[in-house]
Design a protein around this motif. Structure first.
Motif: not given
Ligand code: SAM
Length: 248
Positions: A60-62, A81-83, A85-87, A101-105, A114-118, A133-140, A178-180
């Motif tokens: 998926d990174r490819y 960027e989330i988590g 800032n490599k990209y 860099v935004l981090n959920y925790t 720091v914070g929850d995007l919701t 916003l890479t690989q993040t929306l599906q986790m929210i 920490a998240w699903g």
């Molecule tokens: C699979 S990681 C992806 C991280 C990075 N962007 C990447 O591409 O490797 C999912 C990210 O979503 C963040 N995350 C999960 N739920 C979140 C929420 N409600 N608000 C903000 N960030 C959230 C997690 O903290 C984590 O950094």
């Protein structure tokens, strides 16, 4: 059999096959039932349970890097960027004036927010030129609320570059992590979803993948296990990654 009859046989065989209906041709080409040669893939557990990290570049990174590289010129000014800032660094380079860099925790040393995007009222409106916003929306779980805030914190004309899994193993379990991990978006659902917040003409979706790269990704093979032709062959019916570019 003389050379003449051999040639005649092969030529007539070829002509007969070419006249056959497509579904029969396919049947003739597919291995007999119960005799598939799975080779190393015949196993109930993936070859690498960690997405292929131990083998090289995760598939998926490819695709993520192809997508971000295609839109690298959008990564400029103030970038979120989330988590990590490599990209931002990899594709933004010196176009980037400020990298957030935004981090959920809390506890992530490189996070600036720091914070929850919701629940992101604490983040000012109209401040980012680009959000990666890479690989993040599906986790929210409440992804619409997150998109509402993401739209709000973008500057007018700002660009959201989002990627999410198509076909993928599950990685996160709420309670264990920490998240699903709640959703799988298709190219179609991504377009309609982002158009709920961005003007329809301002939303572009791109999907990446095919049946071989999907199976390889599920087994935790790395991009190095496939050729570029195999990885780059795009079959819209087998989305391994969905990329969305949306302009505010
Ligand atoms: C699979 S990681 C992806 C991280 C990075 N962007 C990447 O591409 O490797 C999912 C990210 O979503 C963040 N995350 C999960 N739920 C979140 C929420 N409600 N608000 C903000 N960030 C959230 C997690 O903290 C984590 O950094």
């Amino acid at each position: 059999m003389s050379k003449f009859y051999k040639n005649l046989f092969y030529k007539s065989n070829k002509i007969i096959r070419s006249l056959l209906p497509k579904f029969i041709k396919q049947k003739l080409q597919s291995p007999p039932i119960g005799q598939i040669d799975f080779g190393d893939l015949r196993r109930l557990k993936p070859i690498d349970p960690h997405f292929g990290f131990s083998r090289g570049q995760v598939i998926d990174r490819y695709y993520i890097e192809i997508f971000l590289n295609k839109h690298a010129s959008d990564i400029k000014g103030r970038v979120l960027e989330i988590g990590d800032n490599k990209y931002t660094k990899l594709f933004g380079g010196n176009r980037v004036v400020c990298s957030d860099v935004l981090n959920y925790t809390s506890g992530n040393p490189i996070s600036t927010i720091v914070g929850d995007l919701t629940k992101a009222d604490h983040i000012e409106s109209n401040i980012f030129d680009c959000i990666i916003l890479t690989q993040t929306l599906q986790m929210i779980y409440d992804y619409r609320l997150a998109l509402k805030h993401l739209y709000r914190i973008l500057k007018p004309g700002g660009i959201l570059l989002s990627t999410s899994h198509g076909t993928s193993k599950l990685d996160r379990i709420l309670g264990v992590d920490a998240w699903g991990e709640y959703w799988r978006f298709t190219g179609q659902s991504s377009k309609l979803l982002f158009e709920e917040f961005f003007k329809p003409g301002n939303v572009q979706t791109t999907s990446y993948g095919n049946v071989l790269s999907a199976i390889s990704y599920l087994h935790g093979l790395a991009s190095q296990d496939l050729t570029h032709d195999e990885l780059d062959f795009n079959d819209p019916k087998f989305e391994v990654l969905v990329g969305v570019r949306a302009i505010k």
